[in-house]
Design an enzyme around this catalytic site. Sequence first.
Site, PDB file in Angstrom:
ATOM      1  N   SER A  89       0.757  -0.997  -0.060  1.00 24.18           N
ATOM      2  CA  SER A  89      -0.169   0.208   0.194  1.00 24.18           C
ATOM      3  C   SER A  89       0.785   0.984  -0.156  1.00 24.18           C
ATOM      4  O   SER A  89       1.651   1.186   0.896  1.00 24.18           O
ATOM      5  CB  SER A  89      -1.006  -0.195   1.095  1.00 24.18           C
ATOM      6  OG  SER A  89      -1.270   0.982   1.634  1.00 24.18           O
ATOM      7  N   HIS A 142      -0.958  -0.965  -4.176  1.00 27.62           N
ATOM      8  CA  HIS A 142      -2.841  -0.626  -3.598  1.00 27.62           C
ATOM      9  C   HIS A 142      -2.697   0.668  -3.213  1.00 27.62           C
ATOM     10  O   HIS A 142      -2.434   1.309  -2.651  1.00 27.62           O
ATOM     11  CB  HIS A 142      -2.867  -1.456  -2.787  1.00 27.62           C
ATOM     12  CG  HIS A 142      -3.818  -1.568  -1.587  1.00 27.62           C
ATOM     13  ND1 HIS A 142      -4.972  -2.643  -1.497  1.00 27.62           N
ATOM     14  CD2 HIS A 142      -3.853  -1.109  -0.074  1.00 27.62           C
ATOM     15  CE1 HIS A 142      -6.280  -2.035  -0.418  1.00 27.62           C
ATOM     16  NE2 HIS A 142      -5.250  -1.042  -0.117  1.00 27.62           N
ATOM     17  N   ASP A 170      -5.027   3.613  -1.620  1.00 28.81           N
ATOM     18  CA  ASP A 170      -6.040   3.592   0.348  1.00 28.81           C
ATOM     19  C   ASP A 170      -6.238   4.951   0.125  1.00 28.81           C
ATOM     20  O   ASP A 170      -5.507   6.503   0.395  1.00 28.81           O
ATOM     21  CB  ASP A 170      -5.356   3.510   0.934  1.00 28.81           C
ATOM     22  CG  ASP A 170      -4.854   1.880   1.260  1.00 28.81           C
ATOM     23  OD1 ASP A 170      -6.091   1.655   1.313  1.00 28.81           O
ATOM     24  OD2 ASP A 170      -4.252   1.586   2.333  1.00 28.81           O
ATOM     25  N   MET A 227      -8.891   8.100   1.070  1.00 33.54           N
ATOM     26  CA  MET A 227      -9.566   8.389   1.671  1.00 33.54           C
ATOM     27  C   MET A 227      -9.799  10.091   1.787  1.00 33.54           C
ATOM     28  O   MET A 227      -9.489  10.841   1.322  1.00 33.54           O
ATOM     29  CB  MET A 227      -9.531   8.252   3.073  1.00 33.54           C
ATOM     30  CG  MET A 227      -8.458   6.629   3.268  1.00 33.54           C
ATOM     31  SD  MET A 227      -7.289   6.771   5.727  1.00 33.54           S
ATOM     32  CE  MET A 227      -6.713   5.598   4.844  1.00 33.54           C
ATOM     33  N   MET A 234     -12.186   4.168   0.490  1.00 33.95           N
ATOM     34  CA  MET A 234     -12.988   4.085   1.820  1.00 33.95           C
ATOM     35  C   MET A 234     -13.152   5.493   2.007  1.00 33.95           C
ATOM     36  O   MET A 234     -12.794   6.874   2.539  1.00 33.95           O
ATOM     37  CB  MET A 234     -11.325   3.835   3.334  1.00 33.95           C
ATOM     38  CG  MET A 234     -11.481   2.794   2.902  1.00 33.95           C
ATOM     39  SD  MET A 234      -9.994   3.169   3.746  1.00 33.95           S
ATOM     40  CE  MET A 234      -8.379   3.487   2.272  1.00 33.95           C
ATOM     41  N   MET A 282     -11.325  -5.551   6.505  1.00 25.87           N
ATOM     42  CA  MET A 282     -10.195  -5.308   7.627  1.00 25.87           C
ATOM     43  C   MET A 282     -10.109  -5.738   8.082  1.00 25.87           C
ATOM     44  O   MET A 282     -10.640  -6.805   9.069  1.00 25.87           O
ATOM     45  CB  MET A 282     -10.848  -3.726   7.752  1.00 25.87           C
ATOM     46  CG  MET A 282     -11.101  -2.900   6.262  1.00 25.87           C
ATOM     47  SD  MET A 282      -9.933  -2.659   4.799  1.00 25.87           S
ATOM     48  CE  MET A 282      -9.060  -1.755   6.604  1.00 25.87           C
ATOM     49  N   ASP A 294      -6.021  -6.522   4.735  1.00 26.65           N
ATOM     50  CA  ASP A 294      -5.757  -5.504   4.377  1.00 26.65           C
ATOM     51  C   ASP A 294      -6.014  -4.792   6.427  1.00 26.65           C
ATOM     52  O   ASP A 294      -6.403  -4.598   6.866  1.00 26.65           O
ATOM     53  CB  ASP A 294      -6.893  -4.658   4.039  1.00 26.65           C
ATOM     54  CG  ASP A 294      -5.703  -2.679   3.703  1.00 26.65           C
ATOM     55  OD1 ASP A 294      -4.810  -2.679   4.451  1.00 26.65           O
ATOM     56  OD2 ASP A 294      -6.578  -2.031   2.908  1.00 26.65           O
TER      57      ASP A 294
HETATM   58  C1  DX5 Z   1      -6.441   1.126   6.272  1.00 23.02           C
HETATM   59  C2  DX5 Z   1      -5.947   0.706   5.346  1.00 23.02           C
HETATM   60  C3  DX5 Z   1      -4.409   0.123   4.538  1.00 23.02           C
HETATM   61  C4  DX5 Z   1      -3.352   0.666   5.990  1.00 23.02           C
HETATM   62  C5  DX5 Z   1      -2.405  -0.896   5.952  1.00 23.02           C
HETATM   63  O1  DX5 Z   1      -6.611   2.333   6.526  1.00 23.02           O
HETATM   64  O2  DX5 Z   1      -6.633   0.180   4.345  1.00 23.02           O
HETATM   65  O3  DX5 Z   1      -4.261   0.182   3.596  1.00 23.02           O
HETATM   66  O4  DX5 Z   1      -3.055   1.606   5.087  1.00 23.02           O
HETATM   67  O5  DX5 Z   1      -1.040  -0.334   6.548  1.00 23.02           O
HETATM   68  P1  DX5 Z   1      -0.195  -1.224   7.568  1.00 23.02           P
HETATM   69  O6  DX5 Z   1      -0.071  -2.079   7.091  1.00 23.02           O
HETATM   70  O7  DX5 Z   1       0.440  -0.168   7.648  1.00 23.02           O
HETATM   71  O8  DX5 Z   1      -1.357  -1.247   8.518  1.00 23.02           O
HETATM   72 ZN    ZN Z   2      -6.819  -0.543   1.858  1.00 23.63          ZN
END
Ligand code: DX5
Ligand code: ZN
Length: 232
Positions: free
Chosen positions: A17, A42, A44, A46, A78, A152, A187
């Site tokens: 990610s 990946h 992410d 938000m 997200m 998750m 994840d």
């Molecule tokens: C959660 C995200 C993840 C997260 C993973 O908020 O969807 O992809 O960044 O980070 P690590 O692997 O550091 O827990």
């Molecule tokens: Zn993620």
Amino acid sequence: MRTLFTHPPRMPLIAPSILSADFARMGQECESVLRAGGDLLHLDVMDGHFVPNLTMGPDMCRSLRHALPDAFLDVHLMVTDPALHAPKFIEAGANHITFHVEAVPAEGKGGVADLAGRIREMGATAGLALNPETPVQAVQPHSAEVDLVLVMSVHPGSSGQAFMPEVLEKVRVLEDEMLPTQRLEMDGGIKPENARLAREAGCDVIVAASAVFGVPQSRRADVIAALRGNGA
Ligand code: DX5
Ligand code: ZN
């Protein structure tokens, strides 16, 4: 179309990610993890509403597609309105879009089947994510409507949180029910020390942000191999 299931035929796929990458050196960071054996990137996404944090938009996706034409871009939305944002990421080069079951109505326009269908019509694959507190029963009726389910293992919002082993039971339930062509992704909080739990429960796509980008480039191949269950 690049499909998730043939790219590449390794088990499990490791998805670094980019949330924990150095954003000032993003292209180089992504090249380093792909060279080190990462299978997917990946992203992410938000929106400051579905989760408090704000991260990246379609322009990041477009730049990565331009810089890395063969990379598989796995976008994790997200966001409160995935139907609004999913098309923009596909236009920007995303191969796969995962949206959250908590963010869409169960049925009808904008529901899981409708949105997954629109994502596929645009040439990407579709995934459905569920938060740690969401029961597996919320996704079970929809598992056949998507290409992937993302379980998750932290509360979404930031990288570097502790893995929640209680979610593994949901993977075991889904693993029994899903088709061989579908993927199960996990994840949050996954490190070389605990990745075996996710793999043994049945996950075949493993996301890791801090575990991969938190070590120097010279150690990333070892971390990715360890996440996959090979050596190190
Ligand atoms: C959660 C995200 C993840 C997260 C993973 O908020 O969807 O992809 O960044 O980070 P690590 O692997 O550091 O827990
Ligand atoms: Zn993620």
